[in-house]
Design a protein around this motif. Structure first.
Motif, PDB file in Angstrom:
ATOM      1  N   TYR A  48      55.243   4.876  58.729  1.00  0.00           N
ATOM      2  CA  TYR A  48      56.221   5.110  59.785  1.00  0.00           C
ATOM      3  C   TYR A  48      57.330   4.442  59.630  1.00  0.00           C
ATOM      4  N   SER A  49      58.374   5.243  60.021  1.00  0.00           N
ATOM      5  CA  SER A  49      59.760   4.525  60.477  1.00  0.00           C
ATOM      6  C   SER A  49      59.943   4.285  62.054  1.00  0.00           C
ATOM      7  N   ASN A 154      59.074  19.943  64.638  1.00  0.00           N
ATOM      8  CA  ASN A 154      59.888  19.751  63.214  1.00  0.00           C
ATOM      9  C   ASN A 154      60.286  18.335  63.473  1.00  0.00           C
ATOM     10  N   ILE A 155      59.992  17.411  62.431  1.00  0.00           N
ATOM     11  CA  ILE A 155      60.484  15.930  62.269  1.00  0.00           C
ATOM     12  C   ILE A 155      61.071  15.772  60.746  1.00  0.00           C
ATOM     13  N   GLU A 156      62.199  15.288  60.935  1.00  0.00           N
ATOM     14  CA  GLU A 156      63.132  14.970  59.845  1.00  0.00           C
ATOM     15  C   GLU A 156      62.890  16.185  58.655  1.00  0.00           C
ATOM     16  N   ASP A 157      63.143  17.336  59.278  1.00  0.00           N
ATOM     17  CA  ASP A 157      63.362  18.394  58.335  1.00  0.00           C
ATOM     18  C   ASP A 157      61.791  19.164  57.858  1.00  0.00           C
ATOM     19  N   TYR A 188      54.381  11.511  65.437  1.00  0.00           N
ATOM     20  CA  TYR A 188      55.236  11.080  66.155  1.00  0.00           C
ATOM     21  C   TYR A 188      55.059  10.469  67.444  1.00  0.00           C
ATOM     22  N   THR A 201      60.826   4.866  69.571  1.00  0.00           N
ATOM     23  CA  THR A 201      60.346   5.916  68.927  1.00  0.00           C
ATOM     24  C   THR A 201      60.075   5.604  67.335  1.00  0.00           C
ATOM     25  N   THR A 202      58.811   6.268  67.018  1.00  0.00           N
ATOM     26  CA  THR A 202      58.099   6.116  65.748  1.00  0.00           C
ATOM     27  C   THR A 202      57.789   7.668  65.222  1.00  0.00           C
ATOM     28  N   TRP A 203      58.190   7.910  63.702  1.00  0.00           N
ATOM     29  CA  TRP A 203      57.942   8.908  63.323  1.00  0.00           C
ATOM     30  C   TRP A 203      57.534   8.877  61.861  1.00  0.00           C
ATOM     31  N   ASN A 205      56.758   8.992  58.017  1.00  0.00           N
ATOM     32  CA  ASN A 205      57.901   9.023  57.032  1.00  0.00           C
ATOM     33  C   ASN A 205      57.206   9.294  55.572  1.00  0.00           C
TER      34      ASN A 205
END
Length: 213
Positions: A48-49, A154-157, A188, A201-203, A205
């Motif tokens: 996770y980023s 949608n997250i990071e396309d 997320y 925020t964290t998503w 990766n």
């Protein structure tokens, strides 16, 4: 009764073992089975980023898959420290049995005395339904609410389907919001400050695995 519960656990575990990571059809729903959103279970490694503080990015690994009682372990590493969590799949939902700060080298905590005592925290009830609330915590309980199940997010396309949104509001006014995708888990999260002066925020990766096919 014990025999029945044991059979239910075996069925749940076998179900997870049979899962493939396949694209899901977009389908608006108001309730879902929480087993499909179980934390850290469907891939061997999650990366996770994040932004907002040094704890926002983290990695998570599946240390031990569920045993015949549905007990499994994941480890979360961030900012130079690792915490291991022991979970259990049951017919009532998913429970966190214990957590172990400063754990390393995939030490097996599934049968530690802290994980086998009476103390546990509900992670998910078995059914997640929009508008429903539940509580987490070993002693001081915190209320969570299922605010939505998004057909597409949608997250990071990357598009995720049937995403469950869960939210909690702390006494100080801060809001923590989590997004979970089926057969993945958390994708997320956002921590919103009460003064609107920033947040965390964290998503998701990178995924590697899967562990269940």
């Amino acid at each position: 009764m014990q025999t029945k519960k044991r059979l239910v656990l075996i069925v749940i575990t076998l179900f997870l073992l049979s899962l493939g990571i396949q694209p899901l059809k977009v389908n608006a729903q108001t309730s879902v089975n929480a087993v499909d959103y179980t934390p850290g279970l469907f891939y061997q490694f999650y990366d996770y980023s994040g932004e907002g503080n040094e704890y926002a990015p983290f990695t998570m690994t599946l240390d031990y898959i569920p045993d015949e009682q549905g007990i499994y372990q994941v480890s979360r590493a961030t900012a130079g420290t690792t915490v291991s969590y022991v979970y259990q799949l049951t017919e009532e939902g998913i429970y966190e049995l214990a957590y172990f700060p400063e754990s390393y080298d995939q030490e097996d905590f599934r049968y530690h005395t802290d994980a086998t005592d009476e103390s546990k925290s509900l992670y998910f009830p078995l059914t997640l339904e929009v508008g429903a609330t539940f509580s987490r915590g070993y002693q001081d309980m915190q209320d969570y609410v299922v605010t939505d199940i998004l057909p597409v997010y949608n997250i990071e396309d990357i598009e995720y389907y049937n995403v469950v949104v869960i939210e909690t509001t702390f006494d100080s006014g801060e809001i923590q919001r989590y997004y979970y995708a089926p057969k993945i888990g958390e994708i997320y999260s956002e921590y919103l400050m009460s003064d609107e002066m920033g947040g965390v925020t964290t998503w998701l990766n990178i995924l590697r695995g899967p562990s269940y096919q």
